[in-house]
Design a protein around this motif. Sequence first.
Motif, PDB file in Angstrom:
ATOM      1  N   TYR A  21       0.818  -1.203   0.000  1.00 13.64           N
ATOM      2  CA  TYR A  21       0.000   0.000   0.000  1.00 13.64           C
ATOM      3  C   TYR A  21       0.863   1.268   0.000  1.00 13.64           C
ATOM      4  CZ  TYR A  21      -3.345  -3.574   1.282  1.00 13.64           C
ATOM      5  OH  TYR A  21      -4.115  -4.708   1.288  1.00 13.64           O
ATOM      6  N   VAL A  22       1.984   1.205   0.713  1.00 14.71           N
ATOM      7  CA  VAL A  22       2.902   2.345   0.709  1.00 14.71           C
ATOM      8  C   VAL A  22       3.508   2.528  -0.676  1.00 14.71           C
ATOM      9  CG1 VAL A  22       5.094   3.211   1.597  1.00 14.71           C
ATOM     10  CG2 VAL A  22       3.438   2.202   3.167  1.00 14.71           C
ATOM     11  N   VAL A  23       3.946   1.427  -1.277  1.00 12.12           N
ATOM     12  CA  VAL A  23       4.548   1.486  -2.610  1.00 12.12           C
ATOM     13  C   VAL A  23       3.542   2.014  -3.625  1.00 12.12           C
ATOM     14  CG1 VAL A  23       5.424   0.085  -4.519  1.00 12.12           C
ATOM     15  CG2 VAL A  23       6.276  -0.303  -2.207  1.00 12.12           C
ATOM     16  N   LEU A  24       2.322   1.486  -3.584  1.00 12.52           N
ATOM     17  CA  LEU A  24       1.296   1.927  -4.533  1.00 12.52           C
ATOM     18  C   LEU A  24       0.957   3.403  -4.317  1.00 12.52           C
ATOM     19  CD1 LEU A  24      -1.105  -1.155  -4.452  1.00 12.52           C
ATOM     20  CD2 LEU A  24       0.352  -0.448  -6.356  1.00 12.52           C
ATOM     21  N   PHE A  25       0.852   3.811  -3.055  1.00  8.50           N
ATOM     22  CA  PHE A  25       0.510   5.199  -2.758  1.00  8.50           C
ATOM     23  C   PHE A  25       1.590   6.145  -3.259  1.00  8.50           C
ATOM     24  CE2 PHE A  25       0.896   8.870   0.092  1.00  8.50           C
ATOM     25  CZ  PHE A  25      -0.346   9.458  -0.114  1.00  8.50           C
ATOM     26  N   VAL A  26       2.849   5.824  -2.954  1.00  6.37           N
ATOM     27  CA  VAL A  26       3.956   6.682  -3.385  1.00  6.37           C
ATOM     28  C   VAL A  26       4.037   6.736  -4.899  1.00  6.37           C
ATOM     29  CG1 VAL A  26       6.469   6.924  -3.396  1.00  6.37           C
ATOM     30  CG2 VAL A  26       5.289   6.349  -1.270  1.00  6.37           C
ATOM     31  N   PHE A  27       3.926   5.582  -5.536  1.00  6.21           N
ATOM     32  CA  PHE A  27       4.017   5.521  -6.992  1.00  6.21           C
ATOM     33  C   PHE A  27       2.908   6.336  -7.655  1.00  6.21           C
ATOM     34  CE2 PHE A  27       2.979   3.419 -11.053  1.00  6.21           C
ATOM     35  CZ  PHE A  27       4.200   3.561 -11.711  1.00  6.21           C
ATOM     36  N   LEU A  28       1.674   6.163  -7.188  1.00  3.65           N
ATOM     37  CA  LEU A  28       0.544   6.861  -7.796  1.00  3.65           C
ATOM     38  C   LEU A  28       0.565   8.351  -7.473  1.00  3.65           C
ATOM     39  CD1 LEU A  28      -2.312   4.266  -7.199  1.00  3.65           C
ATOM     40  CD2 LEU A  28      -1.150   4.793  -9.349  1.00  3.65           C
ATOM     41  N   LEU A  29       1.037   8.700  -6.295  1.00  5.62           N
ATOM     42  CA  LEU A  29       1.117  10.112  -5.924  1.00  5.62           C
ATOM     43  C   LEU A  29       2.096  10.857  -6.834  1.00  5.62           C
ATOM     44  CD1 LEU A  29       0.374  12.395  -3.907  1.00  5.62           C
ATOM     45  CD2 LEU A  29       2.360  11.682  -2.545  1.00  5.62           C
ATOM     46  N   ILE A  30       3.279  10.291  -7.018  1.00  6.34           N
ATOM     47  CA  ILE A  30       4.298  10.957  -7.840  1.00  6.34           C
ATOM     48  C   ILE A  30       3.908  10.905  -9.311  1.00  6.34           C
ATOM     49  CG2 ILE A  30       6.728  10.993  -8.491  1.00  6.34           C
ATOM     50  CD1 ILE A  30       7.376   9.712  -5.818  1.00  6.34           C
ATOM     51  N   SER A  31       3.428   9.747  -9.773  1.00  9.06           N
ATOM     52  CA  SER A  31       3.041   9.641 -11.182  1.00  9.06           C
ATOM     53  C   SER A  31       1.850  10.541 -11.487  1.00  9.06           C
ATOM     54  CB  SER A  31       2.708   8.185 -11.534  1.00  9.06           C
ATOM     55  OG  SER A  31       1.590   7.712 -10.796  1.00  9.06           O
ATOM     56  N   GLY A  32       0.929  10.683 -10.524  1.00 11.44           N
ATOM     57  CA  GLY A  32      -0.207  11.581 -10.723  1.00 11.44           C
ATOM     58  C   GLY A  32       0.232  13.026 -10.835  1.00 11.44           C
ATOM     59  N   TYR A  33       1.225  13.396 -10.025  1.00  4.04           N
ATOM     60  CA  TYR A  33       1.754  14.762 -10.115  1.00  4.04           C
ATOM     61  C   TYR A  33       2.403  15.000 -11.477  1.00  4.04           C
ATOM     62  CZ  TYR A  33       4.845  18.744  -9.460  1.00  4.04           C
ATOM     63  OH  TYR A  33       5.504  19.940  -9.624  1.00  4.04           O
ATOM     64  N   PHE A  34       3.186  14.022 -11.938  1.00  3.05           N
ATOM     65  CA  PHE A  34       3.825  14.143 -13.249  1.00  3.05           C
ATOM     66  C   PHE A  34       2.770  14.266 -14.354  1.00  3.05           C
ATOM     67  CE2 PHE A  34       7.909  11.982 -11.704  1.00  3.05           C
ATOM     68  CZ  PHE A  34       8.575  13.187 -11.640  1.00  3.05           C
ATOM     69  N   PHE A  35       1.728  13.429 -14.264  1.00  3.81           N
ATOM     70  CA  PHE A  35       0.687  13.470 -15.290  1.00  3.81           C
ATOM     71  C   PHE A  35      -0.008  14.829 -15.299  1.00  3.81           C
ATOM     72  CE2 PHE A  35      -3.891  13.010 -16.189  1.00  3.81           C
ATOM     73  CZ  PHE A  35      -3.807  12.710 -17.550  1.00  3.81           C
ATOM     74  N   TYR A  36      -0.357  15.323 -14.124  1.00  4.54           N
ATOM     75  CA  TYR A  36      -1.024  16.628 -14.036  1.00  4.54           C
ATOM     76  C   TYR A  36      -0.138  17.729 -14.636  1.00  4.54           C
ATOM     77  CZ  TYR A  36      -2.705  20.995 -12.044  1.00  4.54           C
ATOM     78  OH  TYR A  36      -3.131  22.282 -11.895  1.00  4.54           O
ATOM     79  N   SER A  37       1.153  17.716 -14.305  1.00  9.37           N
ATOM     80  CA  SER A  37       2.058  18.759 -14.789  1.00  9.37           C
ATOM     81  C   SER A  37       2.205  18.697 -16.306  1.00  9.37           C
ATOM     82  CB  SER A  37       3.431  18.603 -14.125  1.00  9.37           C
ATOM     83  OG  SER A  37       3.327  18.704 -12.719  1.00  9.37           O
ATOM     84  N   ILE A  38       2.394  17.485 -16.823  1.00 11.14           N
ATOM     85  CA  ILE A  38       2.571  17.330 -18.269  1.00 11.14           C
ATOM     86  C   ILE A  38       1.300  17.707 -19.017  1.00 11.14           C
ATOM     87  CG2 ILE A  38       3.017  15.657 -20.109  1.00 11.14           C
ATOM     88  CD1 ILE A  38       4.712  14.086 -18.070  1.00 11.14           C
ATOM     89  N   PHE A  39       0.151  17.250 -18.504  1.00  9.53           N
ATOM     90  CA  PHE A  39      -1.119  17.524 -19.175  1.00  9.53           C
ATOM     91  C   PHE A  39      -1.460  19.004 -19.107  1.00  9.53           C
ATOM     92  CE2 PHE A  39      -5.858  16.583 -19.567  1.00  9.53           C
ATOM     93  CZ  PHE A  39      -5.761  16.364 -20.932  1.00  9.53           C
ATOM     94  N   ALA A  40      -1.185  19.649 -17.980  1.00  7.74           N
ATOM     95  CA  ALA A  40      -1.445  21.081 -17.847  1.00  7.74           C
ATOM     96  C   ALA A  40      -0.572  21.882 -18.807  1.00  7.74           C
ATOM     97  CB  ALA A  40      -1.188  21.524 -16.410  1.00  7.74           C
ATOM     98  N   PHE A  41       0.678  21.489 -18.955  1.00  9.48           N
ATOM     99  CA  PHE A  41       1.575  22.169 -19.883  1.00  9.48           C
ATOM    100  C   PHE A  41       1.115  21.972 -21.317  1.00  9.48           C
ATOM    101  CE2 PHE A  41       5.487  22.172 -22.529  1.00  9.48           C
ATOM    102  CZ  PHE A  41       5.867  23.495 -22.335  1.00  9.48           C
TER     103      PHE A  41
END
Length: 255
Positions: A21-41
């Motif tokens: 759960y920690v691994v999934l949370f960390v992975f999805l949190l960081i990947s979600g931030y990357f996706f938001y930043s890339i998509f917003a740009f």
Amino acid sequence: MRVWPIFKKELRHYFISPMAYVVLFVFLLISGYFFYSIFAFFNLLSLQASMNPAFARDLNVTEGVMRPLFSNLSVILLFVVPMVTMRLFAEEKKSGTMELLLTYPVRDGAVLAGKYAAAVALYAVMLVLTLLYPGIVASLTRLEWGPLITGYLGLLLMGAAFLAVGTLLSSLTENQIVAGFGTFGILLIFWVLGWSSEIAGPRWGKVLSHLSLVEHLDSFGKGVIDTKDLIYYLSFTVLCLFLTLRSLESKRWRG
């Protein structure tokens, strides 16, 4: 070969402890931030392109959003994979259950296959959860499915190679921290090899570029399945698993 019971035991161990759960949370949190930043740009570029039709023709959501996302996901794996694999054998050794496991009528190959398959299954769950991102993109605009499928194939193959390195390091020590940092160090070395290819000369530059783990992911993001990339990831994975098997066999013979 009794792979299935070992696979179930390892997968259950991941999910009854906080690790998965920690691994999934960390992975999805960081990947979600990357996706938001890339998509917003990309959206910002789209707004600018609406005032310049010539520029708009060069915009491609698959190329502008998904391909950079694949690249960023591969960076996250450098940190996440060691967390997944560091306990596979190291914990068994430290707790003393490794010797007990090796005395069972189970071949070393079955033990390795079960543990490695469980790690790959957890990694596959991580990738499946990221399908939310292309789903969001597809709901808003047309997405090219070919590069998307090959991009995920590339991530799966790269992740399998990363996990094989982590499995090998975990079989060599009983200290999970050592296994984790050792995995990260080796992966980082193979990651940055490509950076030196331009200053190493034509001959050695090609060698370093070929050995770099990240260089072989780029074609998959473009929608191209190159045989040399497939062979590289598969041979890298098989070599690491072969060395892990030799490590387990030496442990059995030493008693």
